[in-house]
Design an enzyme around this catalytic site. Structure first.
Site: not given
Ligand code: NAD
Length: 356
Positions: A140, A191, A223, A247, A251
């Protein structure tokens, strides 16, 4: 004396903050905490009053505060403004100025609300996980970034996923310290089968783990973590991950608990200074109607006491009071179910105060 900066914000922000303040005022007196609260403007209300989402006066007070308690910002009224002047920039500005690198997102499912989850009660009842998300680095913020035009005229968008050793070590250390006070297990999410930056992430997490022999470290690809969170979420204690993965996973974990109106969060810097806020936004669809659930903000007060003010006892008392009002069957509309008593925002706040 400790200074608390209170930023009610927009929409339901001031409504839920009013109830959180009632709770904070009571524990401040009862435990003689010596907290001095001051209010300031941020977000849309600050734009209306001063033309900027983060007025200099607010930023100055934020720097001087031991902790910041935020309601929520934003709303349709300010959606058409230039990106740099949107209400959300107020929060990003505080995060940046204070270096709030560690985002703590607990996903706790009170057994009384197991029916509110989209998963079967036996999979989620009693869920208590803590997601520790790196908040100031990663893709980000990485440079270079942008959209460029190639020689053949085609446009190409690009971002940079970058983490330095020290950034990884800092968030790793925070996650391990938090795990020491909980279930003593950290699962680091990466990852590393595809992205070099997360190969380094994994390596540094292993190094950090050596300083915490009482905490067990495991690794999981993002994943798989997304899948495991809906398959068997209770396997996790503390999950630590980078900005983007955090992020998304936080959620996902929030939804396991059924209502966003129940979830607090914290963002900490290296000095333990923090900004505490409910996970939800300003909910313009219900603002001004007394329908908002104030419990996420009340639970944010408990986190603030625990993590920035070294006051675990009053934090425990607040959390127990929230559990008690749920036991009493009191519910705001977002967590309402058959046979429970529907209450408005103020009545829920008053019930928590009474239960303290
Ligand atoms: P939201 O969280 O405000 O609302 C999503 C849904 O959840 C709505 O139906 C809302 O009524 C409900 N809800 C949220 N909080 C609730 C509560 N305490 N009690 C009962 N119901 C609740 O998200 P959104 O609709 O995507 O965003 C609305 C505005 O909030 C936007 O301007 C957005 O940018 C902003 N926002 C701010 C923050 C923040 O301040 N940290 C976070 C997210 C969104």
């Amino acid at each position: 004396m400790k200074k608390i900066l209170v930023l009610p914000g927009d929409g339901i922000g001031p409504e839920v903050m009013r109830e959180a303040r009632k709770v904070l005022d009571v524990v401040n007196d009862r435990f003689t905490l010596g907290l001095a609260c001051e209010e300031a403007l941020v977000g849309g209300s600050a734009i209306d009053a001063t033309g900027h989402p983060l007025p200099e006066a607010t930023l100055q007070k934020a720097r001087e505060a031991d902790a910041i308690l935020l309601g929520a910002v934003g709303g349709p009224k300010w959606d058409k403004l230039d990106m740099a002047l949107r209400p959300e920039k107020g929060l990003l500005g505080i995060r940046k100025a204070l270096g709030l690198f560690g985002n703590l997102r607990p996903a706790i499912l009170y057994p009384q609300l197991a029916g509110a989850s989209s998963l079967r009660p036996e999979i989620v009842a009693g869920l208590d996980i803590l997601i520790v998300r790196e908040l100031t680095g990663g893709i980000y913020f990485g440079q270079p970034r942008g959209v460029r035009t190639l020689e053949n005229g085609e446009r190409e968008g690009f971002n940079t996923y970058v983490y330095s050793e020290s950034e990884i070590r800092r968030i790793g250390k925070l996650a391990f310290e938090l795990a020491q006070k909980r279930g003593k297990r950290v699962c680091s999410v990466d990852k590393a089968n595809v992205l070099e930056v997360t190969v380094l992430w994994r390596e540094i997490m292993e190094e950090v783990a050596k300083d915490f022999p009482d905490v067990q470290l495991s690794h999981m690809y993002v994943d798989n973590a997304a899948m495991q969170l809906v398959r068997a979420p209770k396997q996790f204690d503390v999950l630590v991950t980078g900005n983007m993965f955090g992020d998304i996973l936080s959620d996902e974990a929030a939804m396991l608990t059924g209502s966003i109106g129940m979830l607090p969060s914290a963002s900490l810097n290296e000095k333990g200074q923090g900004m505490y806020e409910p996970c939800h936004g300003s909910a313009p669809d219900i603002a001004g109607q007394g329908k908002a659930n104030p419990l996420a903000t009340i639970l944010s007060v408990a986190m603030m006491l625990r993590y920035s003010l070294a006051a675990a006892a009053p934090a425990d008392v607040i959390e127990a009071a929230v559990s008690k009002v749920l036991d009493q069957g009191l519910r705001t509309a977002d967590i309402q179910s058959d046979g429970m008593t529907l209450v408005n925002t103020a009545a829920m706040g008053d019930a928590v105060v009474k239960a303290l």
